[in-house]
Motif scaffolding. Structure first.
Motif, mmCIF file in Angstrom:
data_model
loop_
_atom_site.group_PDB
_atom_site.id
_atom_site.type_symbol
_atom_site.label_atom_id
_atom_site.label_comp_id
_atom_site.label_asym_id
_atom_site.label_seq_id
_atom_site.Cartn_x
_atom_site.Cartn_y
_atom_site.Cartn_z
ATOM 1 N N PRO A 199 0.926 -1.190 -0.203
ATOM 2 C CA PRO A 199 0.015 -0.048 -0.082
ATOM 3 C C PRO A 199 1.018 1.312 -0.060
ATOM 4 O O PRO A 199 1.948 1.300 0.730
ATOM 5 C CB PRO A 199 -0.630 -0.146 1.394
ATOM 6 C CG PRO A 199 -0.701 -1.514 1.748
ATOM 7 C CD PRO A 199 0.681 -2.009 1.139
ATOM 8 N N ASP A 200 0.325 2.488 -0.542
ATOM 9 C CA ASP A 200 1.093 3.676 -0.639
ATOM 10 C C ASP A 200 1.462 4.235 0.604
ATOM 11 O O ASP A 200 2.267 4.908 0.780
ATOM 12 C CB ASP A 200 0.468 4.423 -1.579
ATOM 13 C CG ASP A 200 0.311 4.216 -3.072
ATOM 14 O OD1 ASP A 200 1.477 3.410 -3.466
ATOM 15 O OD2 ASP A 200 -0.539 4.743 -3.925
ATOM 16 N N HIS A 201 0.577 3.871 1.837
ATOM 17 C CA HIS A 201 0.659 4.635 2.953
ATOM 18 C C HIS A 201 2.041 4.141 3.689
ATOM 19 O O HIS A 201 2.373 4.702 4.737
ATOM 20 C CB HIS A 201 -0.239 4.660 3.910
ATOM 21 C CG HIS A 201 -0.735 3.310 4.431
ATOM 22 N ND1 HIS A 201 -1.520 2.469 3.725
ATOM 23 C CD2 HIS A 201 -0.423 2.866 5.607
ATOM 24 C CE1 HIS A 201 -1.616 1.208 4.589
ATOM 25 N NE2 HIS A 201 -0.946 1.415 5.621
ATOM 26 N N VAL A 202 2.284 3.024 3.477
ATOM 27 C CA VAL A 202 3.381 2.352 4.037
ATOM 28 C C VAL A 202 4.922 3.009 3.749
ATOM 29 O O VAL A 202 5.151 2.982 2.559
ATOM 30 C CB VAL A 202 3.615 0.905 3.640
ATOM 31 C CG1 VAL A 202 4.844 0.231 4.419
ATOM 32 C CG2 VAL A 202 2.303 0.168 4.245
ATOM 33 N N SER A 203 5.703 3.427 4.527
ATOM 34 C CA SER A 203 6.956 3.869 4.360
ATOM 35 C C SER A 203 7.898 2.656 3.528
ATOM 36 O O SER A 203 7.646 1.624 3.991
ATOM 37 C CB SER A 203 7.710 4.409 5.533
ATOM 38 O OG SER A 203 8.086 3.221 6.566
ATOM 39 N N PHE A 209 0.874 -7.004 8.620
ATOM 40 C CA PHE A 209 1.259 -6.573 9.769
ATOM 41 C C PHE A 209 1.955 -5.133 9.742
ATOM 42 O O PHE A 209 1.716 -4.122 10.499
ATOM 43 C CB PHE A 209 2.290 -7.428 10.357
ATOM 44 C CG PHE A 209 2.135 -8.639 10.926
ATOM 45 C CD1 PHE A 209 0.743 -9.149 10.921
ATOM 46 C CD2 PHE A 209 3.182 -9.470 11.675
ATOM 47 C CE1 PHE A 209 0.543 -10.533 11.581
ATOM 48 C CE2 PHE A 209 2.834 -10.613 12.475
ATOM 49 C CZ PHE A 209 1.611 -11.258 12.388
ATOM 50 N N ILE A 210 2.588 -5.182 8.610
ATOM 51 C CA ILE A 210 3.381 -3.680 8.366
ATOM 52 C C ILE A 210 2.255 -2.544 7.998
ATOM 53 O O ILE A 210 2.317 -1.500 8.617
ATOM 54 C CB ILE A 210 4.309 -3.698 7.254
ATOM 55 C CG1 ILE A 210 5.363 -4.604 7.829
ATOM 56 C CG2 ILE A 210 4.610 -2.343 6.876
ATOM 57 C CD1 ILE A 210 6.481 -5.218 6.397
ATOM 58 N N SER A 211 1.356 -2.933 7.232
ATOM 59 C CA SER A 211 0.341 -2.097 6.744
ATOM 60 C C SER A 211 -0.815 -1.627 7.887
ATOM 61 O O SER A 211 -1.253 -0.677 7.829
ATOM 62 C CB SER A 211 -0.394 -2.649 5.591
ATOM 63 O OG SER A 211 0.285 -3.164 4.694
ATOM 64 N N SER A 212 -0.813 -2.533 9.079
ATOM 65 C CA SER A 212 -1.879 -2.296 10.087
ATOM 66 C C SER A 212 -1.253 -0.905 10.789
ATOM 67 O O SER A 212 -2.096 -0.299 11.395
ATOM 68 C CB SER A 212 -1.789 -3.131 10.941
ATOM 69 O OG SER A 212 -0.744 -3.559 11.577
ATOM 70 N N GLY A 213 0.123 -0.797 10.844
ATOM 71 C CA GLY A 213 0.728 0.205 11.584
ATOM 72 C C GLY A 213 0.476 0.242 13.016
ATOM 73 O O GLY A 213 0.614 1.002 14.068
#
Length: 364
Positions: free
Chosen positions: A149-153, A319-323
């Motif tokens: 996803p775009d919001h993930v660094s 996991f990562i995308s959940s923040g």
């Protein structure tokens, strides 16, 4: 788009130089990735100490599809501009292992058996762009992708593979979950990934062991879900585990520590009867023979593991995308393309201090 591509090429043991390559023509069944960031795996350091011929290291790659052939577009379900994390494996797609979903064990992915894979293939193999420490990477027809996803660094996205390893080893192979106690030996990026996986799986008790030099990593481990940390330089591991488990010991041991086989034998000592010891790193030495008798008497399962399944990486991306997790604490250093030598030495403990997960930005 550029006509040439800059890449950091390992040209000998502990030696890197920047080279330019011609941007390759892309056939209908392949593609080209514009690399956003490439994480540095712990395995890159021992590889860097060997002269493996000219090659571009780096296999924890995140980027966007820059070019894609019509056949590849249909086969992959992707289009230009899509953001993806790339697995290092380039499986054949037709052997028994591939057909049953275990493509990481396909002989075609095994660099020790002459296979090709990202971050390990010689640049003399056309079209040369086989590693993540490069501005662009060639997408082989058998590439394996995960949408990001775009919001993930980019730094956190580059954790997809090491976190996938943690999920694979702790949960899928070790069976860690509700009602289980686990000891994780080694607080590096893979050990911390196992802590996170065990926490998310609902483990009752998570113990992490390391050395006095790992105190900062111990703090991060507790923020990720570890209940206890043990400094084996100053504490007796077996006695401490007896204490915190009320003498019951642990169900699962996950050995991601570097060094010789002593952590394996210690793991066998502290695991319960009918327990499981997972070995996720090569020790380069044999386990003492008498431990075969201990395995039998305690009914212990000793399992060697490597790599991640597709499903484990998909879980890692979730996991990562959940923040929900403080993953920024694991992302400690970012280097430019002309700093790859320093980056690898930092991961190997011979560069900058405080490294956990480092990455390379090929555009800086």
């Amino acid at each position: 788009m550029l006509n040439t591509v800059a890449a950091a090429v390992q040209v000998g043991a502990l030696t890197t130089e920047i080279r330019e390559f011609k941007l390759p023509e892309i056939p209908a069944d392949a593609g080209l990735l514009k690399v956003e960031l490439s994480g540095i795996c712990g395995s890159d350091w021992p590889d860097y100490k060997k002269d493996g011929g000219p090659r571009i290291l780096g296999h924890e790659v995140v980027g966007r599809i820059a070019k894609i052939g019509k056949i590849a577009e249909k086969r992959w379900g992707l289009k230009e501009g899509d953001r993806v994390a790339l697995e290092e494996y380039l499986p054949c797609g037709y052997c028994d292992r591939c057909r049953t979903g275990e493509f990481r064990l396909c002989d075609f992915t095994d660099k020790w058996m002459g296979g090709i894979r990202y971050g390990a293939t010689n640049t003399i193999v056309e079209p040369s762009l086989w590693g993540g420490y490069s501005q662009y990477l060639y997408l082989h027809p058998n590439s394996v992708f995960h949408r990001i996803p775009d919001h993930v660094s980019s730094e956190e996205a580059a954790l997809a593979l090491p976190l996938g390893n943690g999920i694979e080893w702790a949960v899928h192979e070790g069976g860690v979950g509700i009602g289980k106690t686990v000891l994780i030996q080694g607080p590096g990026q893979q050990g911390l990934a196992c802590v996170l996986a065990a926490k998310q799986a609902g483990a009752d008790l998570i113990i992490l062991s390391g050395l006095t030099a790992d105190m900062e990593r111990f703090k991060i481990a507790k923020s990720l879900g570890a209940h206890y940390t043990i400094d084996v330089s100053s504490e007796d591991l077996k006695e401490k585990i007896k204490e915190v488990t009320a003498g019951k010991m642990v169900d699962v041991v996950i050995d991601v520590a570097s060094g010789g086989p002593s952590t394996i034998t210690t793991g066998i000592d502290v695991v319960k009867k009918r327990g499981t010891v997972i070995v996720a790193g090569k020790k380069n030495r044999d386990i003492p023979n008498f431990y075969s008798d201990v395995l039998v008497s305690k009914y212990v399962a000793l399992k060697g593991v490597r790599g991640h399944s597709y499903g484990a990486v998909e879980q890692a991306v979730q996991f990562i995308s959940s923040g929900k997790f403080p993953l920024k604490e694991i992302c400690t250093h970012k280097f430019g393309l002309n700093q790859v030598d320093l980056a690898l030495k930092t991961v190997g403990g011979e560069g900058l201090p405080g490294a956990i997960h480092c990455s390379v930005d090929p555009w800086n």
